[in-house]
Design a protein around this motif. Structure first.
Motif, PDB file in Angstrom:
ATOM      1  N   VAL A 133      49.579  24.691 -25.736  1.00 27.91           N
ATOM      2  CA  VAL A 133      50.858  25.149 -26.329  1.00 27.91           C
ATOM      3  C   VAL A 133      51.794  24.193 -25.571  1.00 27.91           C
ATOM      4  O   VAL A 133      50.946  24.570 -24.005  1.00 27.91           O
ATOM      5  CB  VAL A 133      51.384  26.641 -25.957  1.00 27.91           C
ATOM      6  N   ASP A 134      52.038  23.284 -24.758  1.00 27.41           N
ATOM      7  CA  ASP A 134      53.376  23.152 -23.887  1.00 27.41           C
ATOM      8  C   ASP A 134      54.782  22.931 -23.954  1.00 27.41           C
ATOM      9  O   ASP A 134      54.912  22.929 -24.854  1.00 27.41           O
ATOM     10  CB  ASP A 134      52.121  21.528 -22.817  1.00 27.41           C
ATOM     11  N   ASP A 135      55.916  22.717 -22.978  1.00 29.62           N
ATOM     12  CA  ASP A 135      56.785  22.702 -22.997  1.00 29.62           C
ATOM     13  C   ASP A 135      56.957  20.754 -23.486  1.00 29.62           C
ATOM     14  O   ASP A 135      57.608  20.668 -23.820  1.00 29.62           O
ATOM     15  CB  ASP A 135      57.597  22.640 -21.389  1.00 29.62           C
ATOM     16  N   VAL A 136      56.435  19.759 -23.171  1.00 30.98           N
ATOM     17  CA  VAL A 136      56.653  18.467 -23.354  1.00 30.98           C
ATOM     18  C   VAL A 136      55.757  17.953 -23.463  1.00 30.98           C
ATOM     19  O   VAL A 136      54.418  17.728 -22.654  1.00 30.98           O
ATOM     20  CB  VAL A 136      57.660  18.116 -22.433  1.00 30.98           C
ATOM     21  N   ALA A 137      55.648  17.049 -24.580  1.00 28.78           N
ATOM     22  CA  ALA A 137      54.144  15.578 -24.691  1.00 28.78           C
ATOM     23  C   ALA A 137      54.839  14.537 -24.386  1.00 28.78           C
ATOM     24  O   ALA A 137      55.529  13.761 -25.411  1.00 28.78           O
ATOM     25  CB  ALA A 137      53.822  16.323 -26.085  1.00 28.78           C
ATOM     26  N   SER A 138      54.287  14.108 -23.767  1.00 32.61           N
ATOM     27  CA  SER A 138      54.956  11.945 -23.824  1.00 32.61           C
ATOM     28  C   SER A 138      53.693  11.481 -24.188  1.00 32.61           C
ATOM     29  O   SER A 138      53.811  11.251 -25.405  1.00 32.61           O
ATOM     30  CB  SER A 138      55.199  12.223 -22.089  1.00 32.61           C
ATOM     31  N   THR A 139      53.275  10.689 -23.308  1.00 26.92           N
ATOM     32  CA  THR A 139      52.011  10.427 -23.547  1.00 26.92           C
ATOM     33  C   THR A 139      50.804  10.719 -24.473  1.00 26.92           C
ATOM     34  O   THR A 139      50.002  10.380 -25.017  1.00 26.92           O
ATOM     35  CB  THR A 139      51.034   9.327 -22.707  1.00 26.92           C
ATOM     36  N   GLY A 140      51.044  12.037 -24.560  1.00 27.66           N
ATOM     37  CA  GLY A 140      50.173  12.933 -25.593  1.00 27.66           C
ATOM     38  C   GLY A 140      48.457  12.964 -24.489  1.00 27.66           C
ATOM     39  O   GLY A 140      47.932  13.786 -24.870  1.00 27.66           O
ATOM     40  N   ARG A 141      48.526  12.319 -23.075  1.00 30.63           N
ATOM     41  CA  ARG A 141      46.785  12.351 -22.375  1.00 30.63           C
ATOM     42  C   ARG A 141      46.750  14.051 -22.256  1.00 30.63           C
ATOM     43  O   ARG A 141      45.576  14.227 -22.438  1.00 30.63           O
ATOM     44  CB  ARG A 141      46.656  11.207 -21.688  1.00 30.63           C
ATOM     45  N   THR A 142      47.520  15.089 -21.647  1.00 30.04           N
ATOM     46  CA  THR A 142      47.697  15.884 -21.407  1.00 30.04           C
ATOM     47  C   THR A 142      46.340  16.365 -22.679  1.00 30.04           C
ATOM     48  O   THR A 142      46.052  17.483 -22.139  1.00 30.04           O
ATOM     49  CB  THR A 142      48.919  16.725 -21.075  1.00 30.04           C
ATOM     50  N   LEU A 143      47.382  16.765 -23.356  1.00 33.36           N
ATOM     51  CA  LEU A 143      46.682  17.648 -24.488  1.00 33.36           C
ATOM     52  C   LEU A 143      45.819  17.028 -25.355  1.00 33.36           C
ATOM     53  O   LEU A 143      44.752  17.995 -25.665  1.00 33.36           O
ATOM     54  CB  LEU A 143      47.895  17.040 -25.815  1.00 33.36           C
TER      55      LEU A 143
HETATM   56  C1  R5P Z   1      54.444  18.128 -17.322  1.00 33.10           C
HETATM   57  O1  R5P Z   1      53.362  19.170 -16.435  1.00 33.10           O
HETATM   58  C2  R5P Z   1      54.502  18.330 -17.925  1.00 33.10           C
HETATM   59  O2  R5P Z   1      54.084  19.331 -18.792  1.00 33.10           O
HETATM   60  C3  R5P Z   1      53.160  17.584 -19.613  1.00 33.10           C
HETATM   61  O3  R5P Z   1      52.447  18.835 -19.221  1.00 33.10           O
HETATM   62  C4  R5P Z   1      53.408  16.525 -18.896  1.00 33.10           C
HETATM   63  O4  R5P Z   1      55.011  16.045 -18.733  1.00 33.10           O
HETATM   64  C5  R5P Z   1      52.824  16.143 -20.586  1.00 33.10           C
HETATM   65  O5  R5P Z   1      52.795  14.455 -20.024  1.00 33.10           O
HETATM   66  P1  R5P Z   1      51.835  13.206 -20.664  1.00 33.10           P
HETATM   67  O6  R5P Z   1      51.720  13.865 -22.218  1.00 33.10           O
HETATM   68  O7  R5P Z   1      51.600  12.197 -21.108  1.00 33.10           O
HETATM   69  O8  R5P Z   1      50.399  13.608 -20.956  1.00 33.10           O
END
Ligand code: R5P
Length: 304
Positions: A222-232
């Motif tokens: 669960v996260d607020d935002v996924a950008s590149t998706g690397r975190t997930l």
């Molecule tokens: C940062 O703390 C946000 O909550 C997201 O974890 C972050 O922006 C995700 O970025 P990305 O998908 O590029 O890893």
């Protein structure tokens, strides 16, 4: 006889028209499509067809922000020039909220700078799960009396409870703790944990799982935002290494730039779900009702 001039109209944009129309319908106010002509050199012409209501609700998420911010300034300026007295920005996704401090001397604190810019042009802002981490309230970033930060955690929690009633929820970093805790509660008291993330670059992150039992568990990130998706993606890899039986993801704002979605599936993520704050094939959780409820006190439906 011409129809009565509405007190409130919702101004929508092509790329976000479906969500705008749903919100206008929920509020019982007319939808007005902003007309935009992009010139060959990148500048834009914008038109709001008259007559304009006194109160305009400008509805557009600010992902892919730079040209949208300019279009917002054009819309707000021309609305005022043409008689609008009050402007409410509904931007379910607010851009530039993550840079909330100068990590190195001289860095622009984008959250404050963009927040001030918005406050100079509109009278109220309504958003959803703004990335407020070190900042505690939206009005610290956007200095307005009505700076309203809603949360989709209730809708997301109810959604997960239907899809994965026995899930273990995991927030991939400390910043996600607020959302994963609220989603777990809204899901009827689901179990949850929060991981530690180390970020070395835009696409270079590592995630360390908290000491929980993952073997055989269905885990939902669960996260607020996924950008590149690397975190997930990295969190999903760690979960599979720890024996999770399945990994799914849910985010409020699915930016999913480039091949983010494919990289999540390569990392072993099954389902990817998001709210419709940003148009994406993963959209499953509509926000219109949440937004409408917050706006009902601020708008006057036609004929009242
Ligand atoms: C940062 O703390 C946000 O909550 C997201 O974890 C972050 O922006 C995700 O970025 P990305 O998908 O590029 O890893």
């Amino acid at each position: 006889m011409s129809p009565p001039r509405p007190d409130t109209q919702l101004v929508g944009f092509d790329d976000y028209a479906e969500q705008g129309r749903q919100l206008a319908a929920a509020l019982g106010i007319p939808f007005l499509a902003a007309e935009i002509h992009p010139f060959p050199d990148g500048e834009r012409k914008l038109r709001l067809p008259p007559p304009l209501a006194e109160h305009l609700v400008i509805c557009r998420s600010l992902n892919d922000p730079d040209h949208k911010l300019i279009e917002l300034l054009l819309a707000a300026g021309s609305a005022r020039d043409n008689g609008a007295k009050r402007l409410t920005l509904v931007a379910p996704y607010l851009a530039y909220m993550r840079q909330d401090m100068a990590f190195r001397p001289g860095e622009a604190v984008s959250q404050r700078i963009i927040g001030r810019l918005l406050a100079e042009h509109v009278d109220a802002v309504v958003t959803v799960d703004a990335h407020l981490h070190r900042t505690h309230a939206l009005d610290e970033a956007i200095p307005l009396a009505q700076a309203i930060n809603l949360t989709a955690s209730g809708a997301i929690g109810a959604f997960i409870a239907r899809q994965r009633p026995h899930a273990l929820l995991l927030g991939p970093d400390r910043e996600s703790a607020q959302w994963v805790a609220a989603v777990a509660e809204a899901g009827g008291g689901l179990e949850y944990g929060v991981a530690e993330k180390t970020r070395r670059g835009d696409r270079d992150v590592d995630v360390q799982l908290p000491p929980l039992t993952y073997r055989g568990r269905q885990v939902v990130l669960v996260d607020d935002v996924a950008s590149t998706g690397r975190t997930l993606a990295v969190a999903a890899q760690r979960l599979h290494e720890a024996g999770a039986s399945s990994v799914d993801c849910v985010v409020t704002h699915g930016l999913f730039v480039g091949d983010a979605l494919a990289s999540l599936h390569r990392a072993g993520v099954d389902a990817v779900w998001s709210t419709d704050s940003v148009n994406h094939p993963s959209n499953r959780i509509p926000l219109a009702e949440l937004l409408a409820e917050a706006l009902r006190g601020l708008v006057v439906p036609v004929g009242q």
